[in-house]
Design a protein around this motif. Structure first.
Motif, PDB file in Angstrom:
ATOM      1  N   GLU A 442       0.827  -1.192   0.000  1.00  0.00           N
ATOM      2  CA  GLU A 442       0.000   0.000   0.000  1.00  0.00           C
ATOM      3  C   GLU A 442       0.871   1.256   0.000  1.00  0.00           C
ATOM      4  N   GLY A 443       0.318   2.313  -0.588  1.00  0.00           N
ATOM      5  CA  GLY A 443       1.031   3.578  -0.616  1.00  0.00           C
ATOM      6  C   GLY A 443       1.703   3.835  -1.953  1.00  0.00           C
ATOM      7  N   ASN A 444       2.164   5.063  -2.118  1.00  0.00           N
ATOM      8  CA  ASN A 444       2.852   5.482  -3.335  1.00  0.00           C
ATOM      9  C   ASN A 444       4.286   5.845  -3.017  1.00  0.00           C
ATOM     10  N   ARG A 445       5.122   5.771  -4.027  1.00  0.00           N
ATOM     11  CA  ARG A 445       6.528   6.149  -3.899  1.00  0.00           C
ATOM     12  C   ARG A 445       6.733   7.478  -4.596  1.00  0.00           C
ATOM     13  N   THR A 446       7.335   8.420  -3.914  1.00  0.00           N
ATOM     14  CA  THR A 446       7.624   9.722  -4.500  1.00  0.00           C
ATOM     15  C   THR A 446       9.078   9.796  -4.926  1.00  0.00           C
ATOM     16  N   GLY A 447       9.394  10.739  -5.799  1.00  0.00           N
ATOM     17  CA  GLY A 447      10.768  10.919  -6.233  1.00  0.00           C
ATOM     18  C   GLY A 447      11.664  11.325  -5.078  1.00  0.00           C
ATOM     19  N   VAL A 448      12.960  11.117  -5.238  1.00  0.00           N
ATOM     20  CA  VAL A 448      13.895  11.448  -4.163  1.00  0.00           C
ATOM     21  C   VAL A 448      13.819  12.938  -3.839  1.00  0.00           C
ATOM     22  N   GLY A 449      13.949  13.794  -4.868  1.00  0.00           N
ATOM     23  CA  GLY A 449      13.953  15.233  -4.631  1.00  0.00           C
ATOM     24  C   GLY A 449      12.585  15.789  -4.314  1.00  0.00           C
ATOM     25  N   SER A 450      11.591  15.469  -5.155  1.00  0.00           N
ATOM     26  CA  SER A 450      10.259  16.031  -4.945  1.00  0.00           C
ATOM     27  C   SER A 450       9.626  15.498  -3.664  1.00  0.00           C
ATOM     28  N   GLY A 451       9.902  14.241  -3.321  1.00  0.00           N
ATOM     29  CA  GLY A 451       9.389  13.698  -2.066  1.00  0.00           C
ATOM     30  C   GLY A 451       9.996  14.409  -0.868  1.00  0.00           C
ATOM     31  N   PHE A 452      11.284  14.719  -0.947  1.00  0.00           N
ATOM     32  CA  PHE A 452      11.956  15.463   0.128  1.00  0.00           C
ATOM     33  C   PHE A 452      11.334  16.846   0.292  1.00  0.00           C
ATOM     34  N   PHE A 453      11.083  17.540  -0.818  1.00  0.00           N
ATOM     35  CA  PHE A 453      10.468  18.858  -0.743  1.00  0.00           C
ATOM     36  C   PHE A 453       9.055  18.784  -0.160  1.00  0.00           C
ATOM     37  N   GLU A 454       8.285  17.768  -0.549  1.00  0.00           N
ATOM     38  CA  GLU A 454       6.917  17.667  -0.032  1.00  0.00           C
ATOM     39  C   GLU A 454       6.919  17.416   1.469  1.00  0.00           C
ATOM     40  N   ARG A 455       7.839  16.597   1.951  1.00  0.00           N
ATOM     41  CA  ARG A 455       7.908  16.362   3.392  1.00  0.00           C
ATOM     42  C   ARG A 455       8.261  17.648   4.136  1.00  0.00           C
ATOM     43  N   CYS A 456       9.155  18.443   3.550  1.00  0.00           N
ATOM     44  CA  CYS A 456       9.497  19.728   4.166  1.00  0.00           C
ATOM     45  C   CYS A 456       8.302  20.679   4.154  1.00  0.00           C
ATOM     46  N   ALA A 457       7.595  20.736   3.025  1.00  0.00           N
ATOM     47  CA  ALA A 457       6.440  21.626   2.918  1.00  0.00           C
ATOM     48  C   ALA A 457       5.356  21.232   3.905  1.00  0.00           C
ATOM     49  N   THR A 458       5.135  19.938   4.067  1.00  0.00           N
ATOM     50  CA  THR A 458       4.098  19.470   4.992  1.00  0.00           C
ATOM     51  C   THR A 458       4.412  19.897   6.417  1.00  0.00           C
ATOM     52  N   ARG A 459       5.675  19.824   6.790  1.00  0.00           N
ATOM     53  CA  ARG A 459       6.064  20.244   8.141  1.00  0.00           C
ATOM     54  C   ARG A 459       5.798  21.727   8.361  1.00  0.00           C
ATOM     55  N   ILE A 460       6.045  22.544   7.341  1.00  0.00           N
ATOM     56  CA  ILE A 460       5.856  23.989   7.480  1.00  0.00           C
ATOM     57  C   ILE A 460       4.371  24.355   7.433  1.00  0.00           C
ATOM     58  N   ILE A 461       3.633  23.791   6.459  1.00  0.00           N
ATOM     59  CA  ILE A 461       2.223  24.134   6.300  1.00  0.00           C
ATOM     60  C   ILE A 461       1.411  23.698   7.510  1.00  0.00           C
ATOM     61  N   ASN A 462       1.731  22.556   8.073  1.00  0.00           N
ATOM     62  CA  ASN A 462       1.005  22.070   9.247  1.00  0.00           C
ATOM     63  C   ASN A 462       1.422  22.773  10.531  1.00  0.00           C
ATOM     64  N   GLY A 463       2.439  23.621  10.441  1.00  0.00           N
ATOM     65  CA  GLY A 463       2.845  24.402  11.603  1.00  0.00           C
ATOM     66  C   GLY A 463       3.597  23.619  12.653  1.00  0.00           C
ATOM     67  N   GLY A 464       4.084  22.434  12.314  1.00  0.00           N
ATOM     68  CA  GLY A 464       4.761  21.626  13.307  1.00  0.00           C
ATOM     69  C   GLY A 464       6.273  21.745  13.266  1.00  0.00           C
ATOM     70  N   ALA A 465       6.810  22.662  12.468  1.00  0.00           N
ATOM     71  CA  ALA A 465       8.265  22.777  12.359  1.00  0.00           C
ATOM     72  C   ALA A 465       8.661  24.251  12.323  1.00  0.00           C
ATOM     73  N   GLY A 466       9.816  24.527  12.866  1.00  0.00           N
ATOM     74  CA  GLY A 466      10.306  25.895  12.858  1.00  0.00           C
ATOM     75  C   GLY A 466      11.361  26.114  11.803  1.00  0.00           C
ATOM     76  N   ASP A 467      12.573  25.653  12.065  1.00  0.00           N
ATOM     77  CA  ASP A 467      13.710  25.871  11.172  1.00  0.00           C
ATOM     78  C   ASP A 467      13.873  24.669  10.240  1.00  0.00           C
TER      79      ASP A 467
END
Length: 629
Positions: A442-467
């Motif tokens: 189950e689940g999808n596989r994301t690209g190395v670069g784009s998956g990394f960016f999406e994980r970073c964006a999710t942390r910022i948009i959800n407000g759970g990360a600072g730096d």
């Protein structure tokens, strides 16, 4: 050929005689047998072979001296044939002389015993059992046997039944023995070694925030930790692909000796890591203790650039950790498996069935199956390790056979010289997430670069990360988009999807000059303006005049290449003007090819040139820097 293809008749296959085996002496009995089997059939029969006594199946045996006909004997026989046989006049269709041959008579069940090399099995279709060409009929299940013996179905061992193996879709033939495999790839050499370091030696790992110091691009570039100032999703829920916008703070980016600076249309290199969870999963499967994963080790390499990105090829000795090597230096998902990797897994497979399959993929007989494996959907390392769970190669030997993890490049989506903040320097990029269905879990596989960016964006948009930071470097500022950008002259910008991002910076720079407002036009291809129209309302005050949006999934639907043809007058006017330029950015396949075809049609229509001349027209424009794709 039509007659002999019938399953009820015997096959005649000429095979070159072994160079080391002397040709048997001519035998009168052989000629007599050949004359008997080539007697013309009775005229009353409709079957051209009805008058011949031909058995339906004949097994392959070693020919005796009385059963062998040399090429010389066959030529003598042909000269004696005055009347056509089976409708063939042998006196007119003589073949050129070749090397001595043995005449073998075989049935379809024995074809693969004669032809063991898969390179020859393309000549055999219905008569092949699959042993040579790795292709089975749909009604035959893939099965293998690790032992030796006859072809009895009872000796076949069913292939592994796990989901990861099934997802490989291997077309395996019924193997009964590894002893018959030839041309197996040699076990690749181990070119690195890993040793523990002194416990008193201190080593501070940055594995979760920044690549190790030895992971560097070529001089004068260095990996810089850029803080993400803000992130937002440009697409709406329901869009086929997700695209994110990032503002990166590069205020303290070090000045370079070469004086290279960020440029309109330029790109940055991003050193993206493998997914941390995926790395942990791989280390778990390989059976590496948790205490060993982050303990300092001494890495020795025998040569090459690895584990750097573009360092000088040489021997290296450096301190690192196993987790750092797996996270920042090798690509575990972007490349199809190589024969060296498959051979390595075979070497350390403890299960005999798994070892047989892996060795088969590395052999000459399994070449077709291996090619299908490589040309199908990308197979990740974690998928292979789950498909063959008994194979747990040592990490140092495994690292030698994985592709290096290379930087990903992203075009700037704004004018880097237009100030966005009074006290900080901000550059902007857009990233579309490349996503593929796993197929075996189950689940999808994301690209190395784009998956990394999406994980970073999710942390910022959800407000759970600072730096949150991105390892990047300033590179590719002299790519065609940046190099051919001019501050004046008419310009047509054609893009689809995230390919439109760099053109936003073009427009921002152009609109700074009042006399250029009517000299830039944008054709933007999207699917649905309600879901995936990027940067709507962010093109400046003249947006409605300069930008034409084409939707392919709304109404009658129209693609960007169709709009290029519809705008033939505009295209011809721009490319015919002094310093006129046409830029195209997007997928090279599909959209890129389609736009090029449309541009050729425009020239044929407006100039009355033929297709060849129109192609040459755009090739010349490329050389002149007026057509940049």
């Amino acid at each position: 050929a039509e007659v002999l293809s019938s399953p009820k008749h015997r096959r005649h296959i000429y095979l070159p005689a072994s160079p080391s085996a002397p040709s048997p002496s001519p035998s009168p009995n052989t000629l007599g047998n050949l004359m008997a089997t080539t007697t013309p059939p009775p005229p009353a029969s409709n079957d051209p072979l009805s008058g011949l006594d031909i058995p339906s199946t004949v097994s392959v045996t070693n020919p005796s001296e009385d059963e062998v006909a040399t090429e010389k004997e066959v030529d003598q026989l042909i000269r004696k044939m005055k009347a056509p046989v089976l409708g063939i006049d042998f006196t007119r269709t003589r073949r050129p002389r070749r090397s001595s041959t043995h005449l073998l008579t075989v049935g379809p069940q024995n074809t693969c015993d004669v032809i063991s090399d898969s390179s020859a099995t393309n000549l055999v279709n219905s008569g092949c059992c699959g042993g040579g060409c790795s292709r089975l009929p749909d009604s035959v299940e893939s099965s293998v046997s690790p032992g030796t013996g006859s072809h009895a179905a009872s000796e076949f061992v069913r292939a592994p039944g796990n989901a990861a193996f099934k997802s490989l879709n291997l077309k395996l033939s019924p193997l009964t023995s590894r002893d018959k495999l030839t041309g197996i790839t040699v076990l690749p050499a181990q070119t690195i070694s890993i040793e523990p370091v002194d416990e008193e030696e201190e080593y501070e790992s940055t594995v979760y925030v920044h690549p190790p110091k030895y992971v560097t691009p070529h001089p004068p570039w260095a990996v810089y930790s850029a803080r993400i100032d803000s992130a937002r999703e440009l697409t709406k829920p329901g869009a086929l692909k997700r695209t994110y916008h990032f503002d990166l703070d590069v205020t303290n980016y070090p000045e370079e000796i070469t004086g290279v600076d960020f440029r309109v249309g330029g790109a940055i290199g991003v050193v993206a890591p493998n997914d941390f969870k995926l790395v942990t999963e791989i280390l778990n499967i390989l059976g590496i203790d948790e205490d060993e994963r982050d303990a300092p080790i001494q890495l020795h390499t025998q040569g090459g650039r690895w584990p750097t990105i573009w360092g000088k090829p040489k021997e290296r000795a450096l301190t690192t950790t196993l987790r750092e090597l797996m996270t920042w230096t090798v690509d575990v998902q972007s490349y199809p498996p190589t024969k060296n990797l498959i051979r390595l897994l075979a070497e350390y497979a403890r299960d005999e069935v798994e070892k047989t399959i892996l060795l088969y993929l590395c052999s000459r007989q399994g070449q077709a199956a291996f090619c299908e494996l490589r040309t199908g959907p990308y197979i990740s390392l974690i998928q292979l390790l789950n498909a063959f769970p008994s194979s747990k190669p040592p990490l140092d030997h495994l690292l030698c056979n994985l592709q290096p993890l290379m930087p990903r490049f992203y075009s700037l989506s704004s004018d880097p010289h237009e100030p966005k903040s009074k006290d900080r320097r901000i550059i902007e990029i857009a990233v579309t997430v490349h996503e593929h269905e796993e197929g075996w879990r189950e689940g999808n596989r994301t690209g190395v670069g784009s998956g990394f960016f999406e994980r970073c964006a999710t942390r910022i948009i959800n407000g759970g990360a600072g730096d949150v930071r991105i390892p990047m470097f300033r590179g590719l500022m002299a790519n065609p988009l940046a190099k051919q950008f001019q501050a004046d002259g008419p310009m047509l910008l054609v893009g689809a999807g995230v390919g439109i991002a760099p053109f936003r910076g073009f427009v921002q720079r152009r609109l700074q000059s009042a006399n250029c407002a009517n000299k830039v036009w944008v054709i933007q291809g999207i699917r649905d303006s309600l879901l995936d129209e990027l940067y709507s309302g962010e093109w400046g005050e003249h947006e409605s005049k300069i930008r034409n949006v084409v939707q392919s999934r709304v109404g009658t639907g129209r693609y960007v290449q169709e709009e290029v043809v519809a705008q033939a007058d505009l295209v011809w006017s721009i490319i015919s003007s002094l310093n006129g330029r046409v830029f195209v950015c997007g997928s090279s396949k599909g959209m890129g090819e389609g736009v090029h075809e449309s541009l050729v049609k425009v020239v044929m229509k407006k100039s009355m040139l033929g297709r060849k001349q129109a192609e040459e027209f755009w090739e010349q424009k490329k050389e002149d820097g007026q057509y940049i794709a």
